[in-house]
Structures are given as structure tokens and as C-alpha cells.
Design an enzyme around this catalytic site. Sequence first.
Site, short mmCIF file in Angstrom:
data_model
loop_
_atom_site.label_atom_id
_atom_site.label_comp_id
_atom_site.label_asym_id
_atom_site.label_seq_id
_atom_site.Cartn_x
_atom_site.Cartn_y
_atom_site.Cartn_z
N GLY A 93 0.94 -1.06 -0.06
CA GLY A 93 -0.01 0.04 0.00
C GLY A 93 0.81 1.20 0.18
O GLY A 93 1.81 1.14 -0.27
N MET A 184 -3.13 2.88 7.44
CA MET A 184 -4.44 2.49 8.50
C MET A 184 -4.72 1.06 8.57
O MET A 184 -5.84 0.69 9.25
CB MET A 184 -5.43 3.03 7.66
CG MET A 184 -5.45 4.71 7.62
SD MET A 184 -6.71 5.56 6.97
CE MET A 184 -7.82 5.47 8.44
N GLU A 185 -3.88 -0.17 8.08
CA GLU A 185 -4.29 -1.45 8.26
C GLU A 185 -3.38 -2.29 8.95
O GLU A 185 -3.81 -3.18 9.44
CB GLU A 185 -4.39 -1.88 6.91
CG GLU A 185 -5.52 -1.36 5.95
CD GLU A 185 -5.18 0.03 5.36
OE1 GLU A 185 -4.05 0.35 5.32
OE2 GLU A 185 -6.30 0.65 5.11
N ASP A 208 2.94 10.42 0.73
CA ASP A 208 2.65 11.97 0.84
C ASP A 208 3.69 12.03 2.09
O ASP A 208 4.04 10.88 2.71
CB ASP A 208 1.41 12.43 1.22
CG ASP A 208 0.74 11.57 2.20
OD1 ASP A 208 0.54 10.20 1.69
OD2 ASP A 208 0.33 11.63 3.43
N1 HPA Z 1 -2.45 8.82 6.69
C1 HPA Z 1 -2.95 7.57 6.88
N2 HPA Z 1 -2.82 6.69 5.84
C2 HPA Z 1 -2.16 7.06 4.60
C3 HPA Z 1 -1.70 8.40 4.70
C4 HPA Z 1 -1.72 9.29 5.49
O1 HPA Z 1 -1.25 10.28 5.29
N3 HPA Z 1 -0.98 8.18 3.31
C5 HPA Z 1 -1.33 7.12 2.82
N4 HPA Z 1 -1.86 6.31 3.75
#
Ligand code: HPA
Length: 238
Positions: A93, A184-185, A208
Amino acid sequence: MSKMKATPHINPQGPIAKTILLPGDPLRAKFIAETYLEDAQQFNSVRNMLGFTGYYQGTQVSVMGSGMGIPSISLYAWELIHVYGCEKLIRIGTCGSLQPEVNVFDVVIAQAACSNSNFINQYNLPGTYAPIGSFRLIEAVRERAKANGVTSHVGNILSSDTFYNADPSFNDRWAKMGIIAVEMETAGLYATAADAGVEALGIFTVSDSLVTGEVTTAEQRQTAFTDMMELALPLAQI
Ligand code: HPA
């Protein structure tokens, strides 16, 4: 082959391999199957959570969407492990960087995954559980990253229940504890795998930076994605 039984979320129309790659997006799973696997056959379409099984350099491997968040990936992981016999679950991911040395397009390998989720409470442990990735898989991915000239970071990540957190100091407080990235996983995947005694790993490209505010375009992310796939797919063979 006799027809496999359905679970609430998977109704298999074909085989499921022992190794399964889990991108968040089911259309990403379709793309992976079409791009990287030979003889790919779709095995699931329940809730449009597309799953496919094919071959990578002669080894059977599956790929299925996990959805977003710990509840989603964990329920799929549970069914894949306990009902369909998966033994190696690889989340692939994107993540947000929390450290200045972790740049966009780098690869992050989740050695461990902290969380603000209550998911692990279900195990009724008399303390705090530390969800960790399979060291065997971490080592294999790290070695290949070096060989491929891909910059990778192995460290502690955060699997957050919130993408938008009400506390503006949320990210900084995790960063201060040395957490290198947020997604988040993975904490749910690691705990589900540990409870069942199977292997799991989370590998990400940095999409990011929460340090610099830098973001990547979809086009740019594709190259980084290819780098990550070249690290993840060979795990089917070990
Ligand atoms: N936060 C949470 N999950 C993510 C982020 C983030 O900034 N970027 C990619 N997955």
C-alpha cells in the site's frame, strides 16, 4: 476441484494461493493480476472486493483488495487464513512519512505497527501487545531492495483509525516516538496473523510526507508502485 465454501465476505470461484498480496483498492488487485500474474483467474467479487489467483514465475500467488482500515483488512485476513488456508499475507500500500529522512517514493517496510485502534483488546492480554512483521519476510524484502537499488526504511509504523484526526499534535506525538510512517491497516493484519501463527508483512511506498507536505501524483506513484511490486512478488517463492 470441489467447490469451496463461502464466508460472509468471500465466495471463491477458484483457487486461493498460500501467499496473498493485499492492496487496499480492489481495482489495484485487478491491475496487479493483469500486469504481473500469468493465467490469473478471478476468485472473488463479493462487495466488489476483487480477488485473483495466478502464477508469478511458476509459483501460485493470489491478490485481493483489503479495503481501508483495520476492521476491513482484518476480517478478510481472518477468512483467508482460517477458512482458505493462506499462510503468508502481504499488505502492499501507501503511507504518509512522519520522518524527514523518509522521502516520497521510498519504500517503507513495517517492522512493527502501533495503533490507536482497540482491535487488539479482543485477545484479552494482560498488557500491551506489540504487533510485528515476519522477520523472515522483512529480511528477504530488505535484501532485495538493496539488490534492486531501491531506498527502503525498516521501522515502526502507525496504523491509525483516523485519516483526519481532531488532535493537531497527533502526528507529531507519534513521530517523536520514532514512528516512521502512518497508514491504516497493518496492526490489524499483524495481530490477526500472529493469533493464527502465520506470516504477514506490510510494505508501502511513501505517497505523501506529513513532514514537508509533499504529495505525489498518480503518475509518479506508478513508478514507485512497480519498485514495491518487485519486492513483494518474490515473497511467494520463499
Ligand atoms: N495517513 C493515513 N494513511 C495514509 C496516509 C496518511 O497520510 N498516506 C497514505 N496512507
